[in-house]
Every structure is written in structure tokens, then in C-alpha cells.
Design a protein around this motif. Structure first.
Motif, PDB file in Angstrom:
ATOM      1  N   LEU A   1      -1.562  55.765   9.340  1.00 43.73           N
ATOM      2  CA  LEU A   1      -0.243  56.078   8.790  1.00 43.73           C
ATOM      3  C   LEU A   1      -0.268  55.950   7.274  1.00 43.73           C
ATOM      4  O   LEU A   1      -0.666  54.911   6.741  1.00 43.73           O
ATOM      5  N   VAL A   2       0.161  57.011   6.596  1.00 44.56           N
ATOM      6  CA  VAL A   2       0.243  57.011   5.136  1.00 44.56           C
ATOM      7  C   VAL A   2       1.658  57.410   4.755  1.00 44.56           C
ATOM      8  O   VAL A   2       2.106  58.514   5.075  1.00 44.56           O
ATOM      9  N   GLN A   3       2.372  56.513   4.080  1.00 41.13           N
ATOM     10  CA  GLN A   3       3.748  56.771   3.662  1.00 41.13           C
ATOM     11  C   GLN A   3       3.793  57.010   2.156  1.00 41.13           C
ATOM     12  O   GLN A   3       3.267  56.214   1.380  1.00 41.13           O
ATOM     13  N   THR A   4       4.410  58.099   1.750  1.00 36.24           N
ATOM     14  CA  THR A   4       4.629  58.352   0.328  1.00 36.24           C
ATOM     15  C   THR A   4       6.132  58.464   0.086  1.00 36.24           C
ATOM     16  O   THR A   4       6.878  58.931   0.947  1.00 36.24           O
ATOM     17  N   LEU A   5       6.559  58.032  -1.094  1.00 35.22           N
ATOM     18  CA  LEU A   5       7.970  58.089  -1.474  1.00 35.22           C
ATOM     19  C   LEU A   5       8.081  58.812  -2.812  1.00 35.22           C
ATOM     20  O   LEU A   5       7.299  58.577  -3.725  1.00 35.22           O
ATOM     21  N   SER A   6       9.062  59.696  -2.915  1.00 32.54           N
ATOM     22  CA  SER A   6       9.198  60.484  -4.144  1.00 32.54           C
ATOM     23  C   SER A   6      10.104  59.824  -5.175  1.00 32.54           C
ATOM     24  O   SER A   6      10.014  60.121  -6.360  1.00 32.54           O
ATOM     25  N   ARG A   7      10.981  58.907  -4.730  1.00 32.66           N
ATOM     26  CA  ARG A   7      11.947  58.321  -5.660  1.00 32.66           C
ATOM     27  C   ARG A   7      11.954  56.789  -5.629  1.00 32.66           C
ATOM     28  O   ARG A   7      12.930  56.169  -6.014  1.00 32.66           O
ATOM     29  N   GLU A   8      10.881  56.224  -5.166  1.00 31.13           N
ATOM     30  CA  GLU A   8      10.830  54.764  -5.069  1.00 31.13           C
ATOM     31  C   GLU A   8       9.380  54.313  -5.176  1.00 31.13           C
ATOM     32  O   GLU A   8       8.492  54.911  -4.555  1.00 31.13           O
TER      33      GLU A   8
END
Length: 362
Positions: free
Chosen positions: A182-189
Motif C-alpha cells: 500500500l502506497v498513499q500519496t496526498l496532494s494537499r497534506e
């Protein structure tokens, strides 16, 4: 049991409306015993939901987020879909602000070809926002049924608070720690661990994917979410040498855009055209009015013709072109292999020849 009719809706009772984020909910629907075979679904398929508001019919498609029933067993007792609020969205606003346990929703049998039959191998997905919904069904079904399968899930969301099915995905990771990456990316945090914040564009994906896994060894890629992300991921995979037949896409929403023009300019429409359509074993022929899509022509005469979005996105109106030629304005639902095999989207198709024949039953 006879196959479910294409455009038939069935009233299903709502048994739960669970908040997922500030702007999304999961809706659970009870399936009565007599309809469970009709509502048996493949992991990744969606449901078309219908309601009438001020005399106007509203249809929307939402992906099933739960695992699919095993082969040979009974059909599902419940179905769960994820709904995210869309600005000005008549159905999503209703689902988030009015829908409650005990209500009844009209639902069409599952449809869609963004699916994965469980089998050994390594599969991967790049999803954005509510694009996690069908992939959650795919991953949970695959890992539960196939012990020799592995999955890499790359998610893109704005913030942690806006991430749908956060707990469900975390539970899957805990259950299958060696088989789910699982790889989580966030654009605004910003995150304390994982990739740097920012949008997943083609450049970032071209760098990120080979760092995470052996791209060439992935047996199937599933791209789902906003149009921009899906396009960026498809270009990145193409640049990394992934064969086209290993990449599967589903787009939830596409902004209005001018109709695509064929090479050499617009194809003149015939002065008179007739469409013959076969649906649920019955065929009929009707004249096409000026400017009408073939779906609109069929709907004037067969109200049970299947459709949902009418925007070339969901694929519910897919039909086989038996004879004649058509021009499709937009296509975000059919893969190239389907188009090459003769399938069209009736909602986007306009006649180029005087006679056109469609088969919705194939």
C-alpha cells in the motif's frame, strides 16, 4: 434462472448509510432472495441507481465496494456502494443529505467490465479519490480467494480526512501484510512517511512506479479516478513499456468537451437513417431523428434500453454494431479491443449510413 433484463430496475431497501468522510458515504442495500442471482457481481462492477425528482428521472452509477460472492454459492445478501458528493449533483446530494435506513432505491443489475477474475499473479492499481471504490472490491476478492496473488495499491487523495475507505484498506493491509503493498500519496497534506506531497502526474509516476515494483512483472494494471490521473498513469505505463492489453481503465467523471472529430473532418450524416435494435430477444426498427444519438432513438420506442450517464463514461449502453457505420462523439468506457471487436456506446453513436443495426444482447 433467466438472465436479468438489461434495463430493468428493482427496488432495494437501504439498510445503512455510513459516513466515510465529510463529503462521502457508503450505502448498503438489501437484496431479497429472489433477486440474489440477478445481483451476483464480478469484483469491480457497478450499479446504476435511479430516482425521480420533480418529474425528471435521474440515473447515476456507483461502484460496488464489497467483495464478490464466491462461485457456486448464493448471490449477495447485501450490496455496498460508495457515493461522493459532486457539486450540483442531484443524486449524490440526495444520498448524503436525505437518504436514510429504511428508504427504497431503484437499482439495475450489476454491469461493467473493469473487473479482475481472481487468479495467481501480481496486480497493481493507481487510483484517485473515489476511484478506490471498485478497486477495493477487486483487491478484497482477489486476496481472499487466491493465495498466490499479490497486489500493489497506489492511492492519491487530497488529505487524510478526505480519503474514502481509509479503515477498510488499512484492515486489508493488516490481514495480508505480505501480499498487499500500500502506497498513499496526498496532494494537499504533508506525510511523515511515504512519497512527498503533490499531484501524481506523468513525470512523478514514471519515477515512482519502477521504484516500488518490477513494472514488467505486473500481470494487470487498474487505473481509476479523475480523468487527468488516469490519463497520466496510462501515459506513464506506456512510456515504461507496459503492453496495452495489461492496462484497464475506469473514469468516473469527465468535464464536458467538444465531440471528437474523425481524421479528415466531420463525416456527413445521411439525410434519413433507420436503426434496428435487438434488446432482450426482441428487435425493432425506427427512424433516427435529426441530431439524435442511437440510444435516444431506441429509448423513444423501448423505455427499457440500458443507460446511466449518457456521457460515454459508464459503458451501460454498450451494444454490438451488427451492420452499418456510426460515429461516436466520445468514448471513455470501451477499451480498444472492444471497439475493434465491433462494440459501440449507443449514447454517443450517430448514424453514418442509412441503415444501422445494434445488438444489446451480445
Amino acid at each position: 434462472m433467466a438472465a436479468a433484463r438489461h434495463g430493468a430496475f428493482h427496488p432495494l431497501r437501504v439498510t445503512a448509510v455510513e459516513p466515510l468522510t465529510d463529503d462521502s458515504v457508503a450505502v448498503t442495500l438489501a437484496v431479497p432472495p429472489e433477486l440474489r442471482e440477478d445481483f451476483r457481481h464480478h469484483p469491480g462492477q457497478h450499479l446504476s441507481l435511479r430516482r425521480v425528482l420533480d418529474g425528471a428521472e435521474i440515473r447515476r452509477t456507483y461502484s460496488i465496494c464489497g467483495p464478490a460472492s464466491g462461485p457456486g454459492g448464493p448471490g449477495p445478501e447485501t450490496l455496498r456502494v460508495g457515493v461522493r458528493l459532486v457539486d450540483g449533483g442531484a443524486f449524490s446530494t440526495y444520498a448524503l443529505k436525505e437518504l436514510t435506513t429504511g428508504d427504497t432505491v431503484e437499482v439495475m443489475a450489476p454491469a461493467g467490465r473493469f473487473t479482475l477474475a481472481p487468479r495467481p499473479g501480481h496486480f497493481a492499481a493507481v487510483v484517485g479519490g473515489s476511484g478506490i471504490t471498485p478497486v477495493l472490491s477487486i483487491v478484497s476478492t482477489l486476496l481472499a480467494r487466491e493465495p498466490e496473488a499479490h497486489f500493489t495499491l497506489i492511492r492519491s487523495d487530497r488529505t487524510t480526512a478526505s480519503t474514502m475507505f481509509l479503515d477498510e484498506v488499512a484492515d486489508l493491509k493488516d490481514r495480508y501484510p505480505d501480499r498487499l503493498q500500500l502506497v498513499q500519496t496526498l496532494s494537499r497534506e504533508e506525510q511523515q512517511a511515504g512519497p512527498a506531497s503533490g499531484r501524481l502526474d506523468e513525470r512523478r509516476l514514471t519515477e515512482l512506479l519502477p521504484a516500488l515494483l518490477r513494472v514488467a512483472d505486473v500481470d494487470g494494471w487498474f487505473l481509476c479516478g479523475p480523468h487527468g490521473l488516469v490519463e497520466a498513469a496510462e501515459r506513464a505505463l506506456r512510456g515504461l513499456g507496459v503492453p496495452r492489453d495489461r492496462v484497464h481503465q475506469e473514469i468516473f467523471h469527465v468535464a464536458e468537451a467538444p465531440a471528437a472529430q474523425p481524421p479528415g473532418g466531420p463525416v456527413p450524416a445521411p439525410s434519413h437513417s433507420t436503426v434496428t435494435a435487438k434488446l432482450d430477444g426482441r428487435a425493432g426498427s425506427w427512424p433516427v431523428r435529426d441530431g439524435e444519438s442511437l440510444l435516444e432513438t431506441v429509448l423513444r420506442n423501448r423505455a427499457d434500453a440500458p443507460y446511466a450517464c449518457k456521457g460515454g463514461v459508464c459503458g451501460t449502453c454498450r451494444a454490438f454494431l451488427v451492420s452499418g457505420e456510426v460515429r461516436m462523439d466520445r468514448n471513455f468506457a470501451l477499451e480498444e479491443e472492444e471497439v475493434d471487436a465491433g462494440y459501440v456506446l449507443a449514447c454517443q453513436s450517430h448514424p453514418v449510413t442509412e441503415q444501422v443495426e445494434l445488438d444489446f444482447d451480445r
